[in-house]
Design a protein around this motif. Structure first.
Motif, PDB file in Angstrom:
ATOM      1  N   GLY A 257       0.802  -1.220   0.000  1.00 34.80           N
ATOM      2  CA  GLY A 257       0.000   0.000   0.000  1.00 34.80           C
ATOM      3  C   GLY A 257       0.833   1.266   0.000  1.00 34.80           C
ATOM      4  O   GLY A 257       0.524   2.226   0.691  1.00 34.80           O
ATOM      5  N   ARG A 258       1.888   1.302  -0.771  1.00 32.11           N
ATOM      6  CA  ARG A 258       2.803   2.456  -0.762  1.00 32.11           C
ATOM      7  C   ARG A 258       2.120   3.755  -1.196  1.00 32.11           C
ATOM      8  O   ARG A 258       2.365   4.797  -0.610  1.00 32.11           O
ATOM      9  CB  ARG A 258       3.985   2.191  -1.691  1.00 32.11           C
ATOM     10  CG  ARG A 258       4.919   1.139  -1.210  1.00 32.11           C
ATOM     11  CD  ARG A 258       6.036   0.965  -2.201  1.00 32.11           C
ATOM     12  NE  ARG A 258       6.805  -0.225  -1.881  1.00 32.11           N
ATOM     13  CZ  ARG A 258       7.670  -0.760  -2.695  1.00 32.11           C
ATOM     14  NH1 ARG A 258       7.873  -0.233  -3.883  1.00 32.11           N
ATOM     15  NH2 ARG A 258       8.327  -1.829  -2.340  1.00 32.11           N
ATOM     16  N   THR A 259       1.299   3.681  -2.224  1.00 33.10           N
ATOM     17  CA  THR A 259       0.642   4.896  -2.702  1.00 33.10           C
ATOM     18  C   THR A 259      -0.292   5.438  -1.632  1.00 33.10           C
ATOM     19  O   THR A 259      -0.355   6.644  -1.403  1.00 33.10           O
ATOM     20  CB  THR A 259      -0.142   4.596  -4.001  1.00 33.10           C
ATOM     21  OG1 THR A 259       0.718   3.912  -4.902  1.00 33.10           O
ATOM     22  CG2 THR A 259      -0.631   5.866  -4.632  1.00 33.10           C
ATOM     23  N   ARG A 260      -1.000   4.547  -0.977  1.00 27.85           N
ATOM     24  CA  ARG A 260      -1.901   4.953   0.106  1.00 27.85           C
ATOM     25  C   ARG A 260      -1.104   5.545   1.271  1.00 27.85           C
ATOM     26  O   ARG A 260      -1.512   6.518   1.883  1.00 27.85           O
ATOM     27  CB  ARG A 260      -2.720   3.756   0.554  1.00 27.85           C
ATOM     28  CG  ARG A 260      -3.896   4.110   1.403  1.00 27.85           C
ATOM     29  CD  ARG A 260      -4.987   3.061   1.184  1.00 27.85           C
ATOM     30  NE  ARG A 260      -6.011   3.132   2.183  1.00 27.85           N
ATOM     31  CZ  ARG A 260      -7.047   3.948   2.139  1.00 27.85           C
ATOM     32  NH1 ARG A 260      -7.153   4.780   1.123  1.00 27.85           N
ATOM     33  NH2 ARG A 260      -7.955   3.955   3.075  1.00 27.85           N
ATOM     34  N   PHE A 261       0.031   4.950   1.579  1.00 28.34           N
ATOM     35  CA  PHE A 261       0.889   5.471   2.639  1.00 28.34           C
ATOM     36  C   PHE A 261       1.400   6.869   2.294  1.00 28.34           C
ATOM     37  O   PHE A 261       1.430   7.758   3.151  1.00 28.34           O
ATOM     38  CB  PHE A 261       2.066   4.525   2.883  1.00 28.34           C
ATOM     39  CG  PHE A 261       3.043   5.041   3.892  1.00 28.34           C
ATOM     40  CD1 PHE A 261       2.759   4.977   5.245  1.00 28.34           C
ATOM     41  CD2 PHE A 261       4.234   5.607   3.487  1.00 28.34           C
ATOM     42  CE1 PHE A 261       3.654   5.469   6.183  1.00 28.34           C
ATOM     43  CE2 PHE A 261       5.135   6.100   4.413  1.00 28.34           C
ATOM     44  CZ  PHE A 261       4.837   6.027   5.766  1.00 28.34           C
ATOM     45  N   MET A 262       1.783   7.082   1.036  1.00 29.89           N
ATOM     46  CA  MET A 262       2.267   8.405   0.620  1.00 29.89           C
ATOM     47  C   MET A 262       1.144   9.434   0.682  1.00 29.89           C
ATOM     48  O   MET A 262       1.380  10.592   1.045  1.00 29.89           O
ATOM     49  CB  MET A 262       2.856   8.332  -0.788  1.00 29.89           C
ATOM     50  CG  MET A 262       4.099   7.474  -0.883  1.00 29.89           C
ATOM     51  SD  MET A 262       5.445   8.089   0.118  1.00 29.89           S
ATOM     52  CE  MET A 262       5.996   9.418  -0.897  1.00 29.89           C
ATOM     53  N   ALA A 263      -0.073   9.034   0.343  1.00 32.75           N
ATOM     54  CA  ALA A 263      -1.214   9.953   0.447  1.00 32.75           C
ATOM     55  C   ALA A 263      -1.453  10.323   1.906  1.00 32.75           C
ATOM     56  O   ALA A 263      -1.700  11.490   2.230  1.00 32.75           O
ATOM     57  CB  ALA A 263      -2.456   9.320  -0.165  1.00 32.75           C
ATOM     58  N   MET A 264      -1.360   9.337   2.803  1.00 36.05           N
ATOM     59  CA  MET A 264      -1.517   9.613   4.231  1.00 36.05           C
ATOM     60  C   MET A 264      -0.398  10.536   4.717  1.00 36.05           C
ATOM     61  O   MET A 264      -0.650  11.474   5.482  1.00 36.05           O
ATOM     62  CB  MET A 264      -1.503   8.311   5.033  1.00 36.05           C
ATOM     63  CG  MET A 264      -1.671   8.530   6.531  1.00 36.05           C
ATOM     64  SD  MET A 264      -1.520   7.029   7.494  1.00 36.05           S
ATOM     65  CE  MET A 264       0.200   6.645   7.289  1.00 36.05           C
ATOM     66  N   SER A 265       0.808  10.310   4.255  1.00 42.50           N
ATOM     67  CA  SER A 265       1.926  11.171   4.641  1.00 42.50           C
ATOM     68  C   SER A 265       1.724  12.599   4.142  1.00 42.50           C
ATOM     69  O   SER A 265       2.059  13.561   4.836  1.00 42.50           O
ATOM     70  CB  SER A 265       3.241  10.621   4.078  1.00 42.50           C
ATOM     71  OG  SER A 265       3.492   9.338   4.577  1.00 42.50           O
TER      72      SER A 265
END
Length: 148
Positions: free
Chosen positions: A113-121
């Motif tokens: 879920g890297r893209t989701r993690f970057m959005a959260m960041s």
């Protein structure tokens, strides 16, 4: 539609299967733009407020308040950019909702879920800049500039 997220020639799914749902530029808007604009605001506010107190070799008794609209204007620009960055981060978060099940705490435990993690960041970064810009506006309007 092909739902297979495996890389060609591998047996493992890609850790960011919905990476194409969010444009690279939109990800950087929420991650890097608010801190960069905040840095510029800090630099400009420091220059303007120091010149309002010390325009030459001798300090003034009272600060020149003609720079106050410029300082508060810079603060408001950061505020708007931080809100916009948070909104873009939230949109990115929503676009990648199906990338990995669970909330934000699941993203921290695995590499999926890297893209989701970057959005959260990006949302968190924009939120921090938003709080900092609110403090900057309050300090520029309430704290004496020249230490008087």
């Amino acid at each position: 539609m092909n739902t297979d997220t495996r890389q060609p020639g591998t047996a493992h799914p890609h850790p960011a299967p919905q990476r194409h749902e969010v444009g690279r530029w939109w990800m950087w808007v929420c991650l890097a733009l608010p801190p960069a604009v905040w840095f510029v605001q800090l630099t400009l506010a420091n220059i303007l407020t120091s010149q309002a107190c010390y325009p030459s070799d001798m300090p003034l008794q009272e600060p020149r308040l003609d720079v106050l609209p410029w300082v508060v204007g810079c603060d408001l620009v950061v505020l708007v950019v931080a809100v916009a960055g948070g909104f873009v981060g939230w949109l990115n978060w929503r676009r990648t909702a199906g990338e990995k099940p669970g909330g934000g705490h699941h993203l921290l435990e695995s590499g999926d879920g890297r893209t989701r993690f970057m959005a959260m960041s990006g949302m968190l970064t924009s939120g921090i800049v938003l709080v900092a810009s609110i403090y900057a506006i309050l300090s520029h309007l309430t704290v004496p500039w020249c230490g008087t």
